[in-house]
Design an enzyme around this catalytic site. Sequence first.
Site, mmCIF file in Angstrom:
data_model
loop_
_atom_site.group_PDB
_atom_site.id
_atom_site.type_symbol
_atom_site.label_atom_id
_atom_site.label_comp_id
_atom_site.label_asym_id
_atom_site.label_seq_id
_atom_site.Cartn_x
_atom_site.Cartn_y
_atom_site.Cartn_z
ATOM 1 C CE LYS A 1 -5.222 -10.235 -4.011
ATOM 2 N NZ LYS A 1 -5.379 -9.981 -2.507
ATOM 3 C CE LYS B 1 -12.551 -4.811 -1.147
ATOM 4 N NZ LYS B 1 -12.089 -6.450 -0.373
ATOM 5 C CE LYS C 1 -4.809 -2.384 0.914
ATOM 6 N NZ LYS C 1 -4.734 -3.229 2.244
HETATM 7 P P1 ADP Z 1 -8.628 -7.909 -1.956
HETATM 8 O O1 ADP Z 1 -7.938 -8.528 -2.387
HETATM 9 O O2 ADP Z 1 -9.930 -8.013 -3.166
HETATM 10 O O3 ADP Z 1 -8.646 -6.690 -1.347
HETATM 11 P P2 ADP Z 1 -9.235 -9.403 0.153
HETATM 12 O O4 ADP Z 1 -7.921 -8.944 0.748
HETATM 13 O O5 ADP Z 1 -10.049 -8.475 1.517
HETATM 14 O O6 ADP Z 1 -9.132 -8.612 -1.208
HETATM 15 O O7 ADP Z 1 -8.689 -10.411 0.854
HETATM 16 C C1 ADP Z 1 -10.049 -11.372 1.410
HETATM 17 C C2 ADP Z 1 -9.624 -12.583 1.372
HETATM 18 O O8 ADP Z 1 -10.159 -13.257 0.670
HETATM 19 C C3 ADP Z 1 -8.348 -13.169 2.001
HETATM 20 O O9 ADP Z 1 -8.363 -14.531 2.249
HETATM 21 C C4 ADP Z 1 -7.824 -12.911 0.552
HETATM 22 O O10 ADP Z 1 -6.803 -14.546 0.824
HETATM 23 C C5 ADP Z 1 -8.802 -14.300 0.036
HETATM 24 N N1 ADP Z 1 -8.272 -13.531 -1.655
HETATM 25 C C6 ADP Z 1 -8.994 -12.395 -1.833
HETATM 26 N N2 ADP Z 1 -8.048 -12.898 -3.550
HETATM 27 C C7 ADP Z 1 -7.817 -13.516 -3.778
HETATM 28 C C8 ADP Z 1 -7.583 -14.287 -4.653
HETATM 29 N N3 ADP Z 1 -7.089 -13.835 -5.983
HETATM 30 N N4 ADP Z 1 -7.108 -15.776 -4.649
HETATM 31 C C9 ADP Z 1 -7.771 -15.944 -3.498
HETATM 32 N N5 ADP Z 1 -8.297 -15.727 -2.667
HETATM 33 C C10 ADP Z 1 -8.228 -14.381 -2.448
#
Ligand code: ADP
Length: 321
Positions: free
Chosen positions: A189, A192, A110
């Site tokens: 990956k 959001k 970040k």
């Molecule tokens: P984002 O990356 O969209 O902000 P979060 O960090 O809120 O998502 O992730 C919420 C959960 O979903 C976590 O346990 C994270 O490891 C899983 N997760 C998020 N994106 C992925 C992805 N592309 N592949 C696998 N798991 C994911």
Amino acid sequence: MIILSGIQPSGTLHVGNYFGMMRPAIELQEQGEAYYFIADYHSMTSLFDANERRKNTLDVALDFLACGLDPAKSVFFRQSDVPEVCELTWLLSSLTPMGLLERCHSYKDKMAKGLSPNHGLFAYPVLMASDILIYDSNIVPVGRDQKQHVEVTRDIAIKFNQTYGETFVIPEPQIRDSVAVVPGTDGQKMSKSYGNTIDIFGDEKPLRKTIMRLVMDSRPPEEPKPDADKNIAVQLLRLVATEDVAKDWEERLRAGGLGYGDLKKALFEQYWEFFAEARAKRSELENNLDHVNQVLKDGASKARERATTVLDRARKNCGLV
Ligand code: ADP
Ligand code: TRP
């Protein structure tokens, strides 16, 4: 066995969240005492709109219940309904070396993106440690990007136990290798924060559009694609279609003669079908918000009971009582 995981209400949930975290968590509810929560305190480090937080929190509750979280089997609650977690964060903070937090990827990423960091963002792994330790959790199902945070949790717990005597259970992360990283529409990956997501729920038209916009290379349809397994649409198909169907599309791409447009159309159909039951369940729940709120309330009171026991133990061991 205690299983615990959380998800932030910081935006619309996507297919990466589903396969990386939600589905493994939902499946684990059969195997132990599961605690799943909506991490609204965590969302405060990056979301600064109160109404949006309220809306997202309800959406996450609806999404999880629609996808199969069963409140008869799992304790499902809002993080901030258990404020004890903040007190434990302080006890843990004072034993957390700055260096440990400075090394965390999520914070470094970040920073690298130019986000001006607040203290919450920096300290977030300590709150996450508290989330995990306060329920004596054994297993934490998460996507790969959260593995480091569970390792930080272990380090903090070990240090607390060494300093003040046996207090916390040392948790293990559980990561499914097959879906450790779900690719987004651009092949990175799915996240959001990268704007490359495919939502779990939403209207058909925009979702179809999103899938039709998956980034492909410029090789013509006739050309055989020996690297078909690396194709984003194929990788996503493997998640939402049966093995045979996914294999068939992969072979057709490998052989040459299949256009990317047809592949994407197939992916859309499979994806739409995969979430059909959950979609129906979600609309049912939307018309029964009292039930959803009651689930969260009941979950909070169960979670709080357990959290209080562990917090009391920690307070006692470190000499506050
Ligand atoms: P984002 O990356 O969209 O902000 P979060 O960090 O809120 O998502 O992730 C919420 C959960 O979903 C976590 O346990 C994270 O490891 C899983 N997760 C998020 N994106 C992925 C992805 N592309 N592949 C696998 N798991 C994911
Ligand atoms: N940090 C996690 C995420 O962004 C959410 C989370 C907060 C969590 N506390 C947790 C996950 C405890 C597992 C256990 O995805």
